[in-house]
Structure formats: C-alpha cells, structure tokens
Design a protein around this motif. Sequence first.
Motif, PDB file in Angstrom:
ATOM      1  N   MET A   1      52.481   4.105  -1.881  1.00 24.26           N
ATOM      2  CA  MET A   1      51.737   3.350  -0.873  1.00 24.26           C
ATOM      3  C   MET A   1      50.987   4.308   0.028  1.00 24.26           C
ATOM      4  O   MET A   1      51.484   5.381   0.336  1.00 24.26           O
ATOM      5  N   ALA A   2      49.813   3.917   0.424  1.00 26.57           N
ATOM      6  CA  ALA A   2      48.970   4.777   1.247  1.00 26.57           C
ATOM      7  C   ALA A   2      49.205   4.454   2.713  1.00 26.57           C
ATOM      8  O   ALA A   2      48.921   3.339   3.163  1.00 26.57           O
ATOM      9  N   ALA A   3      49.743   5.392   3.443  1.00 22.42           N
ATOM     10  CA  ALA A   3      49.949   5.163   4.873  1.00 22.42           C
ATOM     11  C   ALA A   3      48.599   5.075   5.574  1.00 22.42           C
ATOM     12  O   ALA A   3      47.582   5.553   5.080  1.00 22.42           O
ATOM     13  N   ASN A   4      48.636   4.470   6.738  1.00 14.90           N
ATOM     14  CA  ASN A   4      47.442   4.268   7.537  1.00 14.90           C
ATOM     15  C   ASN A   4      47.211   5.522   8.381  1.00 14.90           C
ATOM     16  O   ASN A   4      47.791   5.654   9.454  1.00 14.90           O
ATOM     17  N   VAL A   5      46.391   6.442   7.880  1.00 15.86           N
ATOM     18  CA  VAL A   5      46.211   7.707   8.607  1.00 15.86           C
ATOM     19  C   VAL A   5      44.802   7.925   9.132  1.00 15.86           C
ATOM     20  O   VAL A   5      44.626   8.662  10.089  1.00 15.86           O
ATOM     21  N   GLN A   6      43.816   7.349   8.501  1.00 15.53           N
ATOM     22  CA  GLN A   6      42.450   7.530   9.000  1.00 15.53           C
ATOM     23  C   GLN A   6      41.822   6.160   9.249  1.00 15.53           C
ATOM     24  O   GLN A   6      41.990   5.235   8.449  1.00 15.53           O
ATOM     25  N   ASP A   7      41.098   6.054  10.364  1.00 16.68           N
ATOM     26  CA  ASP A   7      40.267   4.879  10.560  1.00 16.68           C
ATOM     27  C   ASP A   7      39.111   4.925   9.562  1.00 16.68           C
ATOM     28  O   ASP A   7      38.960   5.887   8.820  1.00 16.68           O
ATOM     29  N   VAL A   8      38.301   3.870   9.559  1.00 21.12           N
ATOM     30  CA  VAL A   8      37.338   3.764   8.459  1.00 21.12           C
ATOM     31  C   VAL A   8      35.933   3.409   8.925  1.00 21.12           C
ATOM     32  O   VAL A   8      35.716   2.889  10.017  1.00 21.12           O
ATOM     33  N   ILE A   9      35.004   3.742   8.026  1.00 18.87           N
ATOM     34  CA  ILE A   9      33.642   3.220   8.043  1.00 18.87           C
ATOM     35  C   ILE A   9      33.582   2.189   6.929  1.00 18.87           C
ATOM     36  O   ILE A   9      33.908   2.506   5.784  1.00 18.87           O
ATOM     37  N   MET A  10      33.218   0.954   7.255  1.00 18.18           N
ATOM     38  CA  MET A  10      33.133  -0.082   6.224  1.00 18.18           C
ATOM     39  C   MET A  10      31.667  -0.444   5.984  1.00 18.18           C
ATOM     40  O   MET A  10      30.931  -0.753   6.929  1.00 18.18           O
ATOM     41  N   LEU A  11      31.285  -0.400   4.715  1.00 25.10           N
ATOM     42  CA  LEU A  11      29.907  -0.686   4.313  1.00 25.10           C
ATOM     43  C   LEU A  11      29.894  -2.037   3.605  1.00 25.10           C
ATOM     44  O   LEU A  11      30.437  -2.165   2.510  1.00 25.10           O
ATOM     45  N   VAL A  12      29.293  -3.036   4.238  1.00 23.34           N
ATOM     46  CA  VAL A  12      29.276  -4.391   3.678  1.00 23.34           C
ATOM     47  C   VAL A  12      27.857  -4.722   3.242  1.00 23.34           C
ATOM     48  O   VAL A  12      26.905  -4.543   4.020  1.00 23.34           O
ATOM     49  N   GLY A  13      27.724  -5.190   2.020  1.00 19.90           N
ATOM     50  CA  GLY A  13      26.385  -5.527   1.556  1.00 19.90           C
ATOM     51  C   GLY A  13      26.369  -5.959   0.107  1.00 19.90           C
ATOM     52  O   GLY A  13      27.382  -6.405  -0.442  1.00 19.90           O
ATOM     53  N   ASP A  14      25.203  -5.796  -0.508  1.00 13.39           N
ATOM     54  CA  ASP A  14      24.970  -6.235  -1.886  1.00 13.39           C
ATOM     55  C   ASP A  14      24.974  -5.022  -2.822  1.00 13.39           C
ATOM     56  O   ASP A  14      25.636  -4.020  -2.540  1.00 13.39           O
ATOM     57  N   SER A  15      24.242  -5.106  -3.928  1.00 12.86           N
ATOM     58  CA  SER A  15      24.264  -4.006  -4.897  1.00 12.86           C
ATOM     59  C   SER A  15      23.768  -2.696  -4.296  1.00 12.86           C
ATOM     60  O   SER A  15      24.171  -1.618  -4.744  1.00 12.86           O
ATOM     61  N   ILE A  16      22.899  -2.783  -3.302  1.00 16.22           N
ATOM     62  CA  ILE A  16      22.347  -1.542  -2.744  1.00 16.22           C
ATOM     63  C   ILE A  16      23.436  -0.812  -1.965  1.00 16.22           C
ATOM     64  O   ILE A  16      23.437   0.409  -1.873  1.00 16.22           O
ATOM     65  N   THR A  17      24.392  -1.556  -1.438  1.00 18.22           N
ATOM     66  CA  THR A  17      25.586  -0.923  -0.860  1.00 18.22           C
ATOM     67  C   THR A  17      26.547  -0.503  -1.974  1.00 18.22           C
ATOM     68  O   THR A  17      27.055   0.626  -1.977  1.00 18.22           O
ATOM     69  N   GLN A  18      26.812  -1.408  -2.917  1.00 15.33           N
ATOM     70  CA  GLN A  18      27.745  -1.087  -4.007  1.00 15.33           C
ATOM     71  C   GLN A  18      27.358   0.210  -4.712  1.00 15.33           C
ATOM     72  O   GLN A  18      28.218   1.042  -5.037  1.00 15.33           O
TER      73      GLN A  18
END
Lengths: 251, 251
Positions: A1-18
């Motif tokens: 299991m991956a502990a929660n150690v780093q906050d994140v940048i979340m990229l939400v979008g369509d194929s251009i994000t994917q």
Amino acid sequence: MAANVQDVIMLVGDSITQNGWERGGFAQLLAERYVRKLDVLNRGFSGYQTDWAIPVFEQIFAKQHEQHHVPKVKLLTIWFGANDAAPAPSPQHVPRDRYKENLSHLVQMVKSPTSAYYSPDTQIILITPPPVNTKQWNRPDNPRVFETTKAYAEDVKEVGEKENVPVADIWTSIFDAAGRSEEKCAKYLWDGLHLNSDGYNIVFQDVIDIVERVYPELKAEGGKLQDVFIPWRELNVQNPRPSLVKRNARF
Amino acid sequence: MAANVQDVIMLVGDSITQNGWERGGFAQLLAERYVRKLDVLNRGFSGYQTDWAIPVFEQIFAKQHEQHHVPKVKLLTIWFGANDAAPAPSPQHVPRDRYKENLSHLVQMVKSPTSAYYSPDTQIILITPPPVNTKQWNRPDNPRVFETTKAYAEDVKEVGEKENVPVADIWTSIFDAAGRSEEKCAKYLWDGLHLNSDGYNIVFQDVIDIVERVYPELKAEGGKLQDVFIPWRELNVQNPRPSLVKRNARF
C-alpha cells in the motif's frame, strides 16, 4: 500500500490531458519539475467533455470528510473544450452555455464552502482548448471547426473572470506562436487537434507562469515546497535515522 | 483532495529512479503505458543507498491497518546499488553483505505475513544497478569502480533467487547492448553513472518483459487491468451517468 507522503497536482481533462504522459507532455514536464515534492495524477479521459466530466469528478476528487486519508490536491488543472466543441449532432457536443455552466460547476465544487468537495487548499488553473488546424484534422466522422473551438476558448476566459480563477489561454499562446496562421499551428499539433511536444511545452510554460505569478507558494523552487525527504548531502551520516523523517511543505 | 481511484506502480530507488521522470525515463514510459489504469509514484531519492532506504520505506509504504484508505501498490520496483557501491570511506558506501541484507529486508517487509507492511497484492521486481563507465564518470570526489558495481549487480541476482523475486538484470542488458565494452556503455549513460533515454528504454523493456512473463495479470493490455473509467465510445450517450462509475480491475 502506498502511504500518503506527497500532496498532488491533479490534471483533469480529455485526451489532450491523457496524452500528457508522452515524452515532452505537460504531465511529464510537471512530474519532472516537482519530483520529491508533489505527485502528478493524470485524470485525462480521451473523448470526454464537460457533461461527462462532472460525474467523474465527483469520484476522483475526495469529499471533505475523506480529507484526512488522501493526498491534498495543491494544484488542479481543468482542461476541456476540444470535444465539447464538436459540432452537433456529435454525442460529444456540449452547447456553449452548458459548457460554461459545467466549467463553473467544476470550479464551484472545489471553491464553494457549501460544497461537499470544498477544498480551500486547492489552487485551480483553467486551460483553454488549443486551436484546431482543420487542414490537418482529416476526420469526416468527427469534424471540428476552427472558429467554433476558438469560441469555446473565449468561453473559458469568461468563466475564469466570473469565477476568479486564472486561465492559461493556450489557444492564444499557440496561435500567436504560429504567427496567427491556422495552417502553421501544424508545428504544435501532430494531427490538427492533439498537441505534440512543442505544443505541450507552451502549455507547460503558461501553467508555470501562472504558478509563479498567482500561486507563488507552489513554485517548485523558492516557494513553500521542499523535498519531502531530506537531500542526502544534508543527512547526518553518523546518525541518519532522525533526519530521515518525512517533512512537510516549508511554511 | 484526491480520491483513491487508481492503484499504483511504486518506483523505489536512488537518483536513477528519481530521474525516471525525464523524457524517455522509465517512470515516464510506465506512466504513459498505464494511463487510466495505474498511477506511477516515483519514490527515487538522489544519493540514497539501502541503509537510508529502510527508514524511508517505512514511511512511504503503508502498514496493513492503513490499507483501506490508500492505493494498493500492484507493482513495486526496488533499485539500489549505484551508491551502495561507492568505495569506503564514502558515507554512501554500504558493504556487500549489508547491501544484500538490506535488499532482503525491503522485500521481506512486503512479502512476510508477519510484517506490519505485509502486502500480498504487491508484486516486486528487483533491478540491478547499471554498469559504470569510469572513463566517463569524472568525479574524483565521489569515485566508482567498474568491477565493484558489477559485483553489487551480482548481489541483486543472489537476493532475487533467495527471496524468489524476479530481477531485471539491466547491468547485463546494458553491458551486452554495449558489446560488453565499458567505454561503449557511454551510449546508454549520460555521465558514466546515470542513464539517458536509450538506457532507460532498456530498463523499461526488461521491466515489461518480467511483467509479461511473471506477472501477466498486470499487463497494461490483455491482463486483468482495464481503464478505471469507461472508454467514451462505450458510453451510453442517451443515459451516460450509470456507466460513468469507477470500475475495478477486471477479474
């Protein structure tokens, strides 16, 4: 299991994000820039538009009561429009008024204190769709119109002003870099719709510029972030264990 | 806050892992391959060796009782040795016996049912350090020895056999690709120690080969993984919401 150690940048979008994980893609560039500080989560969904993004966002963004167990989203990019702008009767088409409502709704989910998803720690950047080079995009089954996508890019700026959220107007940055010529946008688009690494580099620079100007606390260097685990040259090598403890952002 | 929607691939190691987010790096290649299926967490720490990795691993890998709140680590790569092999009296030096004990300890933390970190869902791949090109690595302050690093690579294979964990022997793959010439390893190393994109591509291929052969359920295509959110062309566009629900791996 991956502990929660780093906050994140979340990229939400369509194929251009994917596709942002490609070499030179904006996800790759951000992950490289923020290594050991923030993780990058790519939540791009090829073909999706804002109608479909809302039920997905309700699942990928955690509610307030879950916040103790999951990473904080320090930076959130919302980047739709390339599919919303598909002309009717495409199932991807979202009319402009609803597109703007949907973008506002996504922002409000995060920024409104009455939202179940309220997250005052999350800084948002809206991104405009890139210009379409219709000379290059040869898909009669799934057409695009240059002026239509341009109008959707304008809509993002309107939503940004209304919601007081900065906008990376990469439509204009790329069109300007191409000498304001639709055909010369081919330098930044591999198929007329999707970005190549030159195009993503412009997006990355525009996002970083907004971080420096509007959210300077999130700069990779010189802001409030530091490596979560100590640089090895700062270790007390005689007694390393006490210094090998996860650190928080610098405040 | 980022909800827990995708399980992860966790990459644990030193600078050669940390640099994996470069374009063509093995983190970038894995993230691109597994987009919408598994997130990639880069837990590479420049300069670190296995003595220092253990207290860090205790913090980045979650304990059993935390498992309901955090992503599962489906695949874990453990890749040290490039610094352990620094000759004494470097503070990075870890003697070979202790290096092997440390690697076994990291594996046992995950695989032993009596470990607080026991995670039967996690598949492990050990990776050998790459060959050092001492003609290229001009760092009298921080030297390396070709034959020493080679011995540490052999040690990883010994640990893999003892612990029954597959080993990506990239020392041999790269040395073979270089025609078994130390100097020709320059094709795969940018400074004699760290990999360039040609070197990372060999690592990526070796890791993917092990996944296909030993852990086929984790193949990006044709295994037990599927996109967590439905491909848009499979959506019921008349009534999309019921199909826009997060899906689990296919079993």
